[in-house]
Design a protein around this motif. Structure first.
Motif, PDB file in Angstrom:
ATOM      1  N   LEU A  22       2.775  12.702  -2.807  1.00  0.00           N
ATOM      2  CA  LEU A  22       2.933  13.179  -1.441  1.00  0.00           C
ATOM      3  C   LEU A  22       3.634  12.134  -0.570  1.00  0.00           C
ATOM      4  O   LEU A  22       4.526  12.459   0.226  1.00  0.00           O
ATOM      5  CB  LEU A  22       1.564  13.526  -0.842  1.00  0.00           C
ATOM      6  N   CYS A  23       3.231  10.886  -0.709  1.00  0.00           N
ATOM      7  CA  CYS A  23       3.837   9.826   0.101  1.00  0.00           C
ATOM      8  C   CYS A  23       5.296   9.594  -0.281  1.00  0.00           C
ATOM      9  O   CYS A  23       6.066   9.050   0.527  1.00  0.00           O
ATOM     10  CB  CYS A  23       3.038   8.531  -0.051  1.00  0.00           C
ATOM     11  N   ASN A  24       5.684   9.982  -1.479  1.00  0.00           N
ATOM     12  CA  ASN A  24       7.070   9.802  -1.919  1.00  0.00           C
ATOM     13  C   ASN A  24       8.009  10.849  -1.334  1.00  0.00           C
ATOM     14  O   ASN A  24       9.232  10.742  -1.497  1.00  0.00           O
ATOM     15  CB  ASN A  24       7.150   9.845  -3.448  1.00  0.00           C
ATOM     16  N   ILE A  41       9.079   4.642  -8.389  1.00  0.00           N
ATOM     17  CA  ILE A  41       7.708   4.742  -8.913  1.00  0.00           C
ATOM     18  C   ILE A  41       6.799   3.639  -8.364  1.00  0.00           C
ATOM     19  O   ILE A  41       5.687   3.469  -8.853  1.00  0.00           O
ATOM     20  CB  ILE A  41       7.710   4.685 -10.460  1.00  0.00           C
ATOM     21  N   LYS A  42       7.262   2.905  -7.360  1.00  0.00           N
ATOM     22  CA  LYS A  42       6.448   1.820  -6.827  1.00  0.00           C
ATOM     23  C   LYS A  42       5.135   2.337  -6.260  1.00  0.00           C
ATOM     24  O   LYS A  42       4.077   1.703  -6.427  1.00  0.00           O
ATOM     25  CB  LYS A  42       7.225   1.059  -5.751  1.00  0.00           C
ATOM     26  N   LEU A  43       5.158   3.492  -5.623  1.00  0.00           N
ATOM     27  CA  LEU A  43       3.929   4.028  -5.053  1.00  0.00           C
ATOM     28  C   LEU A  43       2.924   4.416  -6.126  1.00  0.00           C
ATOM     29  O   LEU A  43       1.709   4.361  -5.906  1.00  0.00           O
ATOM     30  CB  LEU A  43       4.233   5.234  -4.167  1.00  0.00           C
ATOM     31  N   TYR A  44       3.417   4.798  -7.301  1.00  0.00           N
ATOM     32  CA  TYR A  44       2.486   5.112  -8.384  1.00  0.00           C
ATOM     33  C   TYR A  44       1.802   3.833  -8.886  1.00  0.00           C
ATOM     34  O   TYR A  44       0.631   3.862  -9.283  1.00  0.00           O
ATOM     35  CB  TYR A  44       3.214   5.821  -9.523  1.00  0.00           C
ATOM     36  N   GLY A  45       2.526   2.738  -8.850  1.00  0.00           N
ATOM     37  CA  GLY A  45       1.900   1.465  -9.173  1.00  0.00           C
ATOM     38  C   GLY A  45       0.860   1.069  -8.145  1.00  0.00           C
ATOM     39  O   GLY A  45      -0.216   0.559  -8.488  1.00  0.00           O
ATOM     40  N   LEU A  46       1.157   1.314  -6.872  1.00  0.00           N
ATOM     41  CA  LEU A  46       0.173   1.025  -5.832  1.00  0.00           C
ATOM     42  C   LEU A  46      -1.028   1.966  -5.939  1.00  0.00           C
ATOM     43  O   LEU A  46      -2.146   1.593  -5.570  1.00  0.00           O
ATOM     44  CB  LEU A  46       0.818   1.143  -4.454  1.00  0.00           C
ATOM     45  N   SER A  47      -0.811   3.182  -6.448  1.00  0.00           N
ATOM     46  CA  SER A  47      -1.954   4.074  -6.655  1.00  0.00           C
ATOM     47  C   SER A  47      -2.865   3.526  -7.756  1.00  0.00           C
ATOM     48  O   SER A  47      -4.093   3.722  -7.712  1.00  0.00           O
ATOM     49  CB  SER A  47      -1.480   5.483  -7.012  1.00  0.00           C
ATOM     50  N   ALA A  48      -2.280   2.843  -8.729  1.00  0.00           N
ATOM     51  CA  ALA A  48      -3.101   2.186  -9.751  1.00  0.00           C
ATOM     52  C   ALA A  48      -3.934   1.073  -9.118  1.00  0.00           C
ATOM     53  O   ALA A  48      -5.111   0.879  -9.458  1.00  0.00           O
ATOM     54  CB  ALA A  48      -2.214   1.628 -10.861  1.00  0.00           C
ATOM     55  N   PRO A 103       9.802   3.959  -0.688  1.00  0.00           N
ATOM     56  CA  PRO A 103      10.723   2.933  -1.192  1.00  0.00           C
ATOM     57  C   PRO A 103      11.967   3.575  -1.792  1.00  0.00           C
ATOM     58  O   PRO A 103      11.877   4.511  -2.583  1.00  0.00           O
ATOM     59  CB  PRO A 103       9.899   2.216  -2.272  1.00  0.00           C
ATOM     60  N   GLN A 104      13.128   3.052  -1.407  1.00  0.00           N
ATOM     61  CA  GLN A 104      14.383   3.599  -1.903  1.00  0.00           C
ATOM     62  C   GLN A 104      15.248   2.565  -2.596  1.00  0.00           C
ATOM     63  O   GLN A 104      16.125   2.902  -3.361  1.00  0.00           O
ATOM     64  CB  GLN A 104      15.177   4.214  -0.737  1.00  0.00           C
ATOM     65  N   GLY A 116       2.702   1.757   3.789  1.00  0.00           N
ATOM     66  CA  GLY A 116       3.195   1.235   5.054  1.00  0.00           C
ATOM     67  C   GLY A 116       3.204  -0.276   5.108  1.00  0.00           C
ATOM     68  O   GLY A 116       4.156  -0.884   5.617  1.00  0.00           O
ATOM     69  N   ALA A 117       2.154  -0.902   4.562  1.00  0.00           N
ATOM     70  CA  ALA A 117       2.061  -2.361   4.635  1.00  0.00           C
ATOM     71  C   ALA A 117       3.059  -3.041   3.706  1.00  0.00           C
ATOM     72  O   ALA A 117       3.727  -4.002   4.088  1.00  0.00           O
ATOM     73  CB  ALA A 117       0.644  -2.806   4.315  1.00  0.00           C
ATOM     74  N   THR A 118       3.171  -2.557   2.472  1.00  0.00           N
ATOM     75  CA  THR A 118       4.083  -3.202   1.525  1.00  0.00           C
ATOM     76  C   THR A 118       5.536  -2.858   1.814  1.00  0.00           C
ATOM     77  O   THR A 118       6.442  -3.573   1.396  1.00  0.00           O
ATOM     78  CB  THR A 118       3.738  -2.788   0.086  1.00  0.00           C
TER      79      THR A 118
END
Length: 518
Positions: A342-344, A149-156, A509-510, A401-403
């Motif tokens: 989508l990115c996930n 769920i890291k990408l959902y945090g980055l979406s925030a 992220p995995q 991509g950056a993180t």
């Protein structure tokens, strides 16, 4: 002392920190940081937009008002450079709660402040506190969120760049209209109090790490923060003071150039820097910084340009422009998590997601370049729909991509660098667009007045001053804004080219151990 020993004494652990169990309490803390970051962004945008309405009440003229805006922007960027360092040193929870409460306190007292010098001092303090909050959101997302769920945090985090700025216009209409101008500054008090309580409850308490002061980067703070502040003030005041014809602007920009060169040299060799410039060797991280800076300028095509047109040509008030801004802001609450989903997907290359977002932004700007004086608010809704979809699709792959090439112990460095670029790019982008529009207006004035002069000789004198002058001004604004759409479209196309040559594919992220890319 070896390099490894330096890191240990400086307080940055040589191994990744032990993951904090992800539970409901931690979610509350993360939401509190999000609310605080959104409050900071709203305070910045709302006070800027409402400045023309409130500076008369505060006893300021136009020139004084520009210094109020410049002081806040410079302090905000400077604070973004040191926020992550302070969070590690004083503990994330303790530092976040203190900053949020002080930020609310300054907002509460601002309407009662009298005198230009006192107002400037208070805005600098507000800028320092407000600028310290957005980096904390990226820091907690990188540190606490599990990989799925890291990408959902980055979406925030992305919401602070897409949702917050577009919510500012309707809030300005509300505060400067039926409610009262004081709420331009008081609006942050309720969300800040709620955020402080959520952060204090939800985030874990780290120990104080005051030993980091033994290797505190004093040179970096003086040259980096000072240089960035001088650069932002120079950009904010440059057009008004006629750029290099002004000794003040020459001193500001010259000192900024020297200071930032010294800063970069110092950061490269310092054992505990504010910026870890070595991360720039990773292609995805360098691409992230460059692309984020360009995107923040592109985003102005969805907020700044429609507002200028409707306000100057159609004589719309902020309350009438508000629905158009909300047409971008509200969909972000769904579009940002959808972009993260989508990115996930491992089978979907996130670079294609970003290309889709950029294509929508290019299409929106291209359509805007056909702007005429016959357009009304309804003509912009299709453009705003493309912006609402394109913005999160473009920014989420950048963050991913950056993180993705940043290891856990490098999170504070990445946060400081990303947010400083974000703050600086906002100032640079606004300056570029404003200067471009001003120069195009002068160009179109010259061209249209030549034609109007020939026409004026064939019109009754009573019609020349009123009707012809109004029509020429209207067309000057329309043509200049249409040119601005083309300029921004060119920036978006440049980002497409950059996307094709610089970043490598980033996978979702995995695991908590993130391997650096090429």
């Amino acid at each position: 002392m070896t390099s490894t020993q330096s890191i240990a004494v400086g307080g940055a652990p040589p191994a990744p920190p032990v993951p904090t169990p992800f539970n409901g309490r931690l979610i509350v803390g993360l939401l509190g940081v999000l609310i605080a970051a959104l409050a900071s962004g709203l305070n910045n945008r709302v006070t800027d937009i409402a400045l023309n309405d409130v500076r008369g009440v505060l006893g300021m003229g136009f020139d004084e008002g520009t210094w109020v805006r410049a002081a806040y922007a410079a302090a905000e960027v400077a604070a973004m450079m040191v926020s992550a360092w302070c969070a590690v040193t004083f503990s994330l929870r303790r530092f976040a709660v203190a900053v949020v409460l002080l930020f609310a306190l300054l907002g509460a007292v601002f309407p009662f402040v009298q005198g230009f010098n006192a107002i400037i001092a208070l805005r600098i303090a507000q800028g320092l506190l407000g600028g310290a909050l957005p980096p904390l959101l990226m820091t907690v997302a990188l540190r606490f969120l599990p990989p799925p769920i890291k990408l959902y945090g980055l979406s925030a985090y992305a919401l602070t760049a897409t949702f917050g700025p577009n919510l500012a216009v309707p809030l300005v209409a509300l505060w400067t209209g039926p409610v009262g101008w004081q709420f331009v500054y008081w609006q942050i008090i309720p969300p800040c109090l709620i955020a402080a309580a959520m952060i204090a409850y939800g985030l874990p308490q780290d120990p104080l790490r005051l030993e980091r002061f033994r290797q505190f980067d004093w040179v970096g703070v003086l040259t980096g923060c000072g240089g960035m502040a001088a650069l932002v003030i120079g950009l904010e005041q440059g057009e008004r003071l006629d750029w290099f014809n002004s000794p003040l602007i020459c001193v500001l920009l010259g000192s900024a150039a020297v200071s930032l060169v010294v800063f970069c040299i110092n950061e490269w060799h310092h054992p505990l820097p504010l910026f870890k410039l070595q991360i720039l060797a990773r292609r995805n991280f360098s691409h992230g910084l460059l692309a984020l800076g360009g995107l923040l300028t592109v985003f102005m095509s969805g907020s700044m340009l429609p507002s200028l047109y409707l306000g100057q040509v159609q004589d719309f008030k902020p309350l009438e422009i508000g629905p158009l801004a909300l047409s971008i802001a509200i969909p972000q609450l769904l579009a940002a998590p959808a972009a993260a989903a989508l990115c996930n997907l491992r089978w979907l290359d996130s670079r294609f997601v970003m290309a889709t977002g950029l294509a929508l932004l290019v299409a929106s700007c291209f359509a805007g370049s056909f702007l005429t004086s016959d357009w009304g608010r309804d003509n912009f809704y299709l453009l705003q729909a493309m912006q609402a979809l394109g913005q999160p699709l473009a920014v989420l792959p950048i963050l991913m991509g950056a993180t993705g090439v940043v290891q856990p112990m490098e999170g504070p460095f990445a946060s400081a660098m990303f947010n400083t670029v974000r703050g600086l790019s906002t100032a640079v982008g606004a300056t570029v667009i404003e200067v471009f529009i001003a120069h195009r207006e002068r160009f179109h004035w010259t061209m249209l007045l030549d034609r109007a002069g020939n026409l004026a000789g064939r019109l009754p004198q009573t019609a020349v001053g009123a009707r012809l002058g109004s029509q020429v001004h209207e067309q000057v604004v329309v043509l200049s804004l249409a040119d601005a759409y083309l300029l921004i479209m060119g920036i978006a196309l440049a980002l497409v080219i950059l996307l094709m040559v610089l970043p490598v594919r980033a996978l979702p992220p995995q695991s908590v151990f993130i391997q650096p890319s090429k």
